[in-house]
Design a protein around this motif. Structure first.
Motif, short mmCIF file in Angstrom:
data_model
loop_
_atom_site.label_atom_id
_atom_site.label_comp_id
_atom_site.label_asym_id
_atom_site.label_seq_id
_atom_site.Cartn_x
_atom_site.Cartn_y
_atom_site.Cartn_z
N GLN A 100 -45.80 -49.50 55.60
CA GLN A 100 -47.18 -49.98 55.64
C GLN A 100 -47.37 -51.04 56.71
N PRO A 101 -48.57 -51.13 57.26
CA PRO A 101 -48.86 -52.17 58.25
C PRO A 101 -48.96 -53.53 57.57
N ILE A 102 -48.63 -54.59 58.29
CA ILE A 102 -48.76 -55.95 57.77
C ILE A 102 -49.45 -56.80 58.81
N ASP A 103 -50.02 -57.93 58.33
CA ASP A 103 -50.75 -58.82 59.22
C ASP A 103 -49.91 -60.00 59.69
N ASP A 104 -48.90 -60.37 58.87
CA ASP A 104 -48.06 -61.51 59.26
C ASP A 104 -46.69 -61.37 58.61
N ILE A 105 -45.76 -62.24 59.04
CA ILE A 105 -44.37 -62.15 58.59
C ILE A 105 -44.24 -62.45 57.10
N GLU A 161 -45.98 -61.26 54.72
CA GLU A 161 -46.09 -60.01 53.98
C GLU A 161 -44.76 -59.27 53.97
N TYR A 162 -44.00 -59.39 55.04
CA TYR A 162 -42.66 -58.79 55.11
C TYR A 162 -41.80 -59.35 53.99
N GLY A 163 -41.82 -60.68 53.84
CA GLY A 163 -41.06 -61.31 52.77
C GLY A 163 -41.55 -60.92 51.39
N ALA A 164 -42.87 -60.76 51.24
CA ALA A 164 -43.43 -60.39 49.94
C ALA A 164 -43.02 -58.97 49.54
N ILE A 165 -42.98 -58.06 50.52
CA ILE A 165 -42.56 -56.69 50.23
C ILE A 165 -41.10 -56.66 49.83
N ILE A 222 -34.45 -52.46 55.37
CA ILE A 222 -35.84 -52.86 55.55
C ILE A 222 -36.02 -53.24 57.02
N VAL A 223 -36.98 -52.62 57.66
CA VAL A 223 -37.18 -52.76 59.10
C VAL A 223 -38.54 -53.42 59.37
N LEU A 224 -38.53 -54.43 60.19
CA LEU A 224 -39.76 -55.04 60.69
C LEU A 224 -40.04 -54.43 62.05
N PRO A 278 -47.48 -57.51 69.95
CA PRO A 278 -46.63 -57.88 68.83
C PRO A 278 -47.38 -58.17 67.53
N GLN A 279 -48.68 -58.43 67.61
CA GLN A 279 -49.43 -58.69 66.39
C GLN A 279 -49.65 -57.42 65.57
N CYS A 280 -49.38 -56.28 66.19
CA CYS A 280 -49.50 -55.00 65.48
C CYS A 280 -48.14 -54.71 64.84
N MET A 281 -48.01 -55.07 63.55
CA MET A 281 -46.71 -55.01 62.86
C MET A 281 -46.75 -54.07 61.67
N ALA A 282 -45.55 -53.65 61.25
CA ALA A 282 -45.41 -52.80 60.07
C ALA A 282 -44.04 -53.02 59.45
N VAL A 283 -43.91 -52.63 58.20
CA VAL A 283 -42.65 -52.69 57.47
C VAL A 283 -42.25 -51.27 57.08
N ASP A 284 -40.97 -50.97 57.24
CA ASP A 284 -40.42 -49.68 56.81
C ASP A 284 -39.20 -49.97 55.94
#
Length: 213
Positions: free
Chosen positions: A28-33, A35-39, A88-90, A97-103
């Protein structure tokens, strides 16, 4: 389905690796880092509910940025005790770079293996473990998934993957037929999603493809 599973010097897949498996993932796409930690935190909660105590789970890897074409990223892996469960991939766009996602991904079979501590071959192949080599059973397992979804052996296109998988089998390795292995594997895959092709047709297709060579 992947052809990248780790293998022994003799060419057999190592325990924990399969050509085809059920991928449990969150992309899923994320807006900031944050959210990566929350996932990641949410995933740890899920693992805890499955019986993996948080104190036995560790995150490891190198915070080294890799790049593939226009995508950059960082890959970290998570393990339970000494068994790696997934990664888990950022990801972000190299030009934006502001266009981010988590896999985040893990194999359902590997999760079951870590949870049960059962013999890998017995977990995956059940009563058929030992009836044929793991590579033969793995090829039949993968071919059942492909043909079951209508991807018939062919020289080109998606069917080329089916032909490549079946190309690892020899007539000697299936001298008694493939019905038992196909039927068992078909039952497994249909617990995940219905297959369009019935198992008798799959078994016939496999046997015809192998004797065609």
């Amino acid at each position: 389905m992947r052809f990248t599973g780790q293998r022994t010097d003799s060419g057999e897949l190592r325990d924990g690796f399969l050509t085809s498996f059920v991928n449990v993932s969150c992309v899923q796409p994320i807006d900031d880092i944050e959210e990566y930690g929350a996932i990641l935190d949410g995933w740890l909660s899920i693992l805890s509910q499955l019986g993996f105590h948080a104190r036995h789970i560790s995150i490891y890897g190198r915070v080294m940025v890799w790049q593939r074409r226009q995508v950059q990223g960082i890959t970290l892996r998570f393990r339970h005790l000494d068994l790696t469960l997934g990664d888990i991939v950022l990801l972000w766009n190299a030009d934006n770079p502001q266009c981010m996602a988590v896999d985040l991904g893990a194999s359902l079979e590997r999760l079951a293996w870590a949870r049960t501590l059962q013999s890998w071959n017995e977990l995956i192949f059940g009563p058929l473990a030992g009836a044929a080599s793991p590579s033969t059973l793995d090829a039949l397992r993968t071919a059942t998934l492909l043909i079951g979804n209508g991807i018939m052996p062919a020289a080109r296109g998606a069917g080329g993957a089916t032909r490549r998988v079946l190309g690892t089998l020899t007539p000697e390795s299936i001298r008694l037929g493939v019905s038992a292995a196909v039927r068992s594997t078909h039952q497994y895959w249909t617990t995940i999603a219905a297959l369009a092709v019935p198992w008798p047709t799959i078994a016939t297709t496999i046997e015809q493809e192998i004797t065609r060579r």
